[in-house]
Scaffold this motif. Structure first.
Motif, short mmCIF file in Angstrom:
data_model
loop_
_atom_site.label_atom_id
_atom_site.label_comp_id
_atom_site.label_asym_id
_atom_site.label_seq_id
_atom_site.Cartn_x
_atom_site.Cartn_y
_atom_site.Cartn_z
N SER A 23 0.83 -1.20 0.00
CA SER A 23 0.00 0.00 0.00
C SER A 23 0.86 1.26 0.00
CB SER A 23 -0.93 0.01 1.22
OG SER A 23 -1.58 1.26 1.34
N GLU A 24 0.83 1.98 -1.12
CA GLU A 24 1.60 3.21 -1.22
C GLU A 24 1.15 4.22 -0.17
OE1 GLU A 24 1.98 6.75 -4.52
OE2 GLU A 24 2.16 4.67 -5.23
N GLN A 25 -0.16 4.32 0.07
CA GLN A 25 -0.68 5.29 1.02
C GLN A 25 -0.22 4.97 2.45
OE1 GLN A 25 -2.46 8.20 0.29
NE2 GLN A 25 -1.84 8.57 2.40
N LYS A 26 -0.27 3.71 2.84
CA LYS A 26 0.16 3.34 4.18
C LYS A 26 1.64 3.59 4.38
CE LYS A 26 -3.38 -0.20 5.04
NZ LYS A 26 -3.61 -1.66 5.29
N LEU A 27 2.43 3.26 3.37
CA LEU A 27 3.88 3.51 3.47
C LEU A 27 4.17 5.00 3.59
CD1 LEU A 27 5.13 0.97 0.79
CD2 LEU A 27 5.48 0.79 3.25
N ARG A 28 3.48 5.79 2.78
CA ARG A 28 3.69 7.24 2.82
C ARG A 28 3.32 7.79 4.20
NH1 ARG A 28 0.65 8.50 -1.06
NH2 ARG A 28 2.19 8.79 -2.73
N ASP A 29 2.22 7.30 4.76
CA ASP A 29 1.78 7.79 6.07
C ASP A 29 2.79 7.44 7.16
OD1 ASP A 29 -0.50 8.77 4.90
OD2 ASP A 29 -1.79 7.11 5.54
N ILE A 30 3.30 6.20 7.13
CA ILE A 30 4.28 5.77 8.13
C ILE A 30 5.56 6.58 8.00
CG2 ILE A 30 5.76 3.86 8.87
CD1 ILE A 30 3.46 1.96 8.14
N ALA A 31 6.02 6.75 6.75
CA ALA A 31 7.25 7.51 6.52
C ALA A 31 7.10 8.95 7.02
CB ALA A 31 7.60 7.48 5.04
N HIS A 32 5.95 9.56 6.73
CA HIS A 32 5.71 10.94 7.18
C HIS A 32 5.66 11.01 8.71
CE1 HIS A 32 4.15 15.03 7.19
NE2 HIS A 32 3.18 14.61 7.99
N ARG A 33 5.03 10.04 9.33
CA ARG A 33 4.87 10.02 10.78
C ARG A 33 6.22 9.98 11.49
NH1 ARG A 33 1.84 5.04 11.80
NH2 ARG A 33 0.37 6.11 10.42
N HIS A 34 7.21 9.30 10.88
CA HIS A 34 8.50 9.10 11.55
C HIS A 34 9.66 9.81 10.84
CE1 HIS A 34 6.74 6.22 14.34
NE2 HIS A 34 6.12 5.67 13.32
N ASP A 35 9.34 10.76 9.97
CA ASP A 35 10.36 11.53 9.25
C ASP A 35 11.33 10.64 8.49
OD1 ASP A 35 9.40 14.05 10.14
OD2 ASP A 35 10.45 13.79 12.05
#
Length: 385
Positions: free
Chosen positions: A54-66
């Motif tokens: 999931s591109e969206q889930k990966l993007r969200d996790i990456a954003h959450r943890h810089d």
């Protein structure tokens, strides 16, 4: 002091276990502490590359943890020359193919268990890793928990004398998903997707029993599906084709008998979600995730059976807490640190939690299911490959 970043492909971090225990509480925590110190005084700092569907889930996790590195393309991630380790926390059915691809790319491998859904597949992964010369390890988190580490301390000092028996209770009620949301993913209850509590938990019980008392030499098991229908994440009903409870007797080296119940259909009436009681000639102990209590032979009371009188003895109060005596870090993180040292030190200590150890766990699960199907005791042969 030399510090170097090492790329780690982390596949499956959008799942509960991959995200919470491996990314947040292990890899990011190791980064926060400045990495892992090696024997020569240098440090390695993990640099995670997130992989998932999931591109969206990966993007969200990456954003959450810089974090800046993520992709849905595993081959692209494995081709990155900065990557030295591949980690896999996907669903079991997806793991074997991905791990083989990582081995072919020359990456060291660390992954969740079971490594495969068949002993043949698990042995093939061990063989492939050995022939490729890549270091490999498998998550065996239970023995890194504070309660089990205290229990192992008692084993190592000979507290139990000769270990006679081990009894384990594990599990809790997993909601069906209709009126109450299920707290485990639906694939866990579909055999065709690699689900089933026998495959899941017998892999754990194998290394736990090996750590406490020795190798398993025979198994008698009964695997059942108590709840035949469940509801998935979208509220759609489905047939539960995987076993949701398993009851087993394991015979160990030296004559120790272990009885372990595993169930997603049990309501908890114990201090912790998993508990092991070890009884020996010189003493006994009960260990859970965090706590461990012991009773030595010299301090054992003399209960008397009398069903005509109420129980007056405070049985639980007659056990002594085994002290921490050290600071216990997150068990998943502790094993990650050990594996990183195993990979990057010049003359590493052997890593016992490797693919062959994982194959023994898969074999025990396979034999447990066969024992259930055939209704008989089955001896456990040596795994070779």
């Amino acid at each position: 002091m030399s510090v170097r970043e090492v790329g780690i492909v982390m596949n499956g971090v959008t799942g509960r276990m991959g995200y919470n225990q491996h990314l947040v509480r292990s890899i990011l925590a190791i980064r926060e502490q400045g990495g892992v110190e090696l024997a020569d005084g240098s440090r390695v700092v993990p640099d995670p590359i997130l992989v998932g569907r999931s591109e969206q889930k990966l993007r969200d996790i990456a954003h959450r943890h810089d974090l800046t590195k993520w992709t849905t393309d595993l081959d692209q991630a494995l081709s990155d020359p900065s990557v030295q380790i591949y980690f896999d926390a996907q669903a079991t059915r997806a793991r074997e193919k991905a791990v083989l691809a990582a081995i072919a790319a020359g990456k060291h491998i660390y992954c969740e268990k079971p490594t495969a859904d068949s002993v043949a597949g698990a042995v093939e992964l061990a063989r492939a890793a050995r022939e490729a010369g890549v270091r490999n390890g498998v998550v065996m988190d239970k023995i890194f928990l504070p309660g089990l580490r205290k229990l192992k301390r008692l084993v190592d000092v000979g507290f139990f004398g000769r270990i006679l028996s081990i009894r384990g209770e594990f599990g809790y009620w997993v909601f069906e998903g209709d009126w109450q949301r299920a707290q485990r993913p639906s694939w866990n209850y579909r055999a065709e997707e690699g689900g089933g509590i026998t495959l899941d938990m017998f892999c754990h019980w194998n290394y736990v029993l090996e750590s406490i008392a020795g190798p398993v030499r025979a198994v008698t098991a009964r695997s059942v599906t108590h709840i035949p229908q469940r509801w998935d994440e979208k509220g759609v009903g489905y047939d539960a084709t995987a076993d949701d409870a398993a009851y087993a007797i394991f015979e160990l080296d030296g004559g120790t008998i272990a009885q372990l119940n595993s169930s997603w259909c049990v309501r908890v009436f114990r201090d912790e979600l998993v508990e092991f009681q070890v009884d020996g000639t010189e003493g006994s102990a009960v260990a859970g995730l965090r706590n461990c209590r012991a009773q030595h032979r010299s301090a054992t009371p003399m209960p008397v059976w009398n069903p005509d009188m109420p129980v007056t003895e405070p049985f639980r109060d007659q056990w002594q807490q085994v002290p921490d005596n050290t600071a216990f870090d997150n068990g998943f993180k502790v094993e990650w640190e050990q594996f990183l040292r195993h990979v990057f030190e010049e003359d590493p200590q052997p890593f016992p939690h490797d693919f062959m150890a994982a194959a023994r766990g898969v074999q025990l699960a396979e034999l447990g299911m066969r024992s259930s199907q055939e209704g008989r005791r089955i001896e456990v042969p040596e795994v070779s490959g």
